[in-house]
Design an enzyme around this catalytic site. Sequence first.
Site, PDB file in Angstrom:
ATOM      1  N   PHE A  23       0.851  -1.201   0.000  1.00  0.00           N
ATOM      2  CA  PHE A  23       0.000   0.000   0.000  1.00  0.00           C
ATOM      3  C   PHE A  23       0.887   1.253   0.000  1.00  0.00           C
ATOM      4  CE2 PHE A  23      -3.675   2.543   0.969  1.00  0.00           C
ATOM      5  CZ  PHE A  23      -4.770   1.741   0.678  1.00  0.00           C
ATOM      6  N   ASN A  24       0.494   2.289  -0.743  1.00  0.00           N
ATOM      7  CA  ASN A  24       1.353   3.483  -0.944  1.00  0.00           C
ATOM      8  C   ASN A  24       2.686   3.040  -1.543  1.00  0.00           C
ATOM      9  OD1 ASN A  24      -0.474   5.434   0.282  1.00  0.00           O
ATOM     10  ND2 ASN A  24      -0.003   4.439   2.204  1.00  0.00           N
ATOM     11  N   VAL A  81       3.459   2.147   5.210  1.00  0.00           N
ATOM     12  CA  VAL A  81       3.114   3.576   5.253  1.00  0.00           C
ATOM     13  C   VAL A  81       1.607   3.694   5.445  1.00  0.00           C
ATOM     14  CG1 VAL A  81       3.066   5.754   3.982  1.00  0.00           C
ATOM     15  CG2 VAL A  81       5.034   4.220   3.747  1.00  0.00           C
ATOM     16  N   ILE A  83      -1.358   6.346   6.036  1.00  0.00           N
ATOM     17  CA  ILE A  83      -1.664   7.782   5.945  1.00  0.00           C
ATOM     18  C   ILE A  83      -3.109   8.010   6.384  1.00  0.00           C
ATOM     19  CG2 ILE A  83      -1.781   9.777   4.413  1.00  0.00           C
ATOM     20  CD1 ILE A  83       0.323   8.364   2.646  1.00  0.00           C
ATOM     21  N   THR A  87     -11.722   8.812   7.518  1.00  0.00           N
ATOM     22  CA  THR A  87     -12.350   8.085   8.618  1.00  0.00           C
ATOM     23  C   THR A  87     -11.271   7.617   9.609  1.00  0.00           C
ATOM     24  OG1 THR A  87     -12.098   5.927   7.590  1.00  0.00           O
ATOM     25  CG2 THR A  87     -14.054   7.204   6.973  1.00  0.00           C
ATOM     26  N   HIS A  89     -10.276   4.641   9.869  1.00  0.00           N
ATOM     27  CA  HIS A  89      -9.766   3.358   9.380  1.00  0.00           C
ATOM     28  C   HIS A  89      -8.277   3.203   9.670  1.00  0.00           C
ATOM     29  CE1 HIS A  89     -10.923  -0.134   7.003  1.00  0.00           C
ATOM     30  NE2 HIS A  89      -9.733  -0.088   6.417  1.00  0.00           N
ATOM     31  N   PHE A 114       9.451  -1.983  14.089  1.00  0.00           N
ATOM     32  CA  PHE A 114       8.249  -1.252  13.665  1.00  0.00           C
ATOM     33  C   PHE A 114       8.654  -0.146  12.691  1.00  0.00           C
ATOM     34  CE2 PHE A 114       4.841   1.963  14.547  1.00  0.00           C
ATOM     35  CZ  PHE A 114       3.767   1.202  14.115  1.00  0.00           C
ATOM     36  N   ARG A 128       9.363  11.368   5.279  1.00  0.00           N
ATOM     37  CA  ARG A 128       9.918  10.295   6.121  1.00  0.00           C
ATOM     38  C   ARG A 128      10.367   9.068   5.338  1.00  0.00           C
ATOM     39  NH1 ARG A 128       6.927  13.641   8.664  1.00  0.00           N
ATOM     40  NH2 ARG A 128       7.140  14.050  10.886  1.00  0.00           N
ATOM     41  N   LYS A 135      13.199   6.374   6.916  1.00  0.00           N
ATOM     42  CA  LYS A 135      12.788   5.441   7.966  1.00  0.00           C
ATOM     43  C   LYS A 135      13.102   3.986   7.622  1.00  0.00           C
ATOM     44  CE  LYS A 135      10.971   7.326  11.633  1.00  0.00           C
ATOM     45  NZ  LYS A 135      11.370   6.898  12.989  1.00  0.00           N
TER      46      LYS A 135
END
Length: 154
Positions: A23-24, A81, A83, A87, A89, A114, A128, A135
Site C-alpha cells: 500500500f502506498n 506507510v 496515511i 475516517t 480506518h 516497527f 519520512r 525510515k
Amino acid sequence: MQANTFAHLDGSILRIGIVAARFNQNLTDAMLADCVNALALCGVKESNMVTVRVPGAFELPVAAATLADQRDLDAIICLGVLIKGETKHDHYIADACANGIMNVALGAEIPVLFGVLTTENLTQAEVRSLGTHKKGWEAGMSAVEMALAMKAIS
Ligand code: DLZ
C-alpha cells in the site's frame, strides 16, 4: 523531526527477514530499498535476507509471525506507510499493526522492528520515506543493532 544515529555494526553473521506492505507503493518500495541498503552496509549477505511483500500494514504481523515460526532469523523488519484518511480506518489498522508486531516480538523473543510510518498526510509520509529522514534505512540499522544486542545478552 528527530533522527537516530548508529555506530559501526557488523551484521555479517545475521539472517534478517523483511516484511513490506505494498500500500502506498512508491513510498514502501523506497523504504524497502533503503532498508536493504542499510543491511548491506552492515555486511548482511543478500542470501541471508528474506523478503516478503504483503497487501497492507494490517497484514504485516501475520507474515512476521510466520517468518518468526521458522526460528532461523535474528530479526524481522516490518515496513509500511499508513496515511490518515477521512475516517478512523487508519487508526484501527495502526493499532492492530503496532500491537500485532509487538506480540510477535515478545512471543518469538526476537526483535521485530516497527518500520511503519503513521502520518497525517502524504507530505509527511514522503519526507519520512523519500526525503532526508529515511525510515526504511533506520529500521534496517535498528534491526542489526537489536539482533547483535540480543545475541550479546542471550
Ligand atoms: C485499507 C487501507 C487503507 C485505507 N489505508 C492503508 C494505508 O494507508 N496503508 C496501508 O499499509 N494499508 C492500508 N489499507 C490496507 C490495509 O492495511 C489492509 O491491507 C486491508 O484492509 C486488507 O486487510
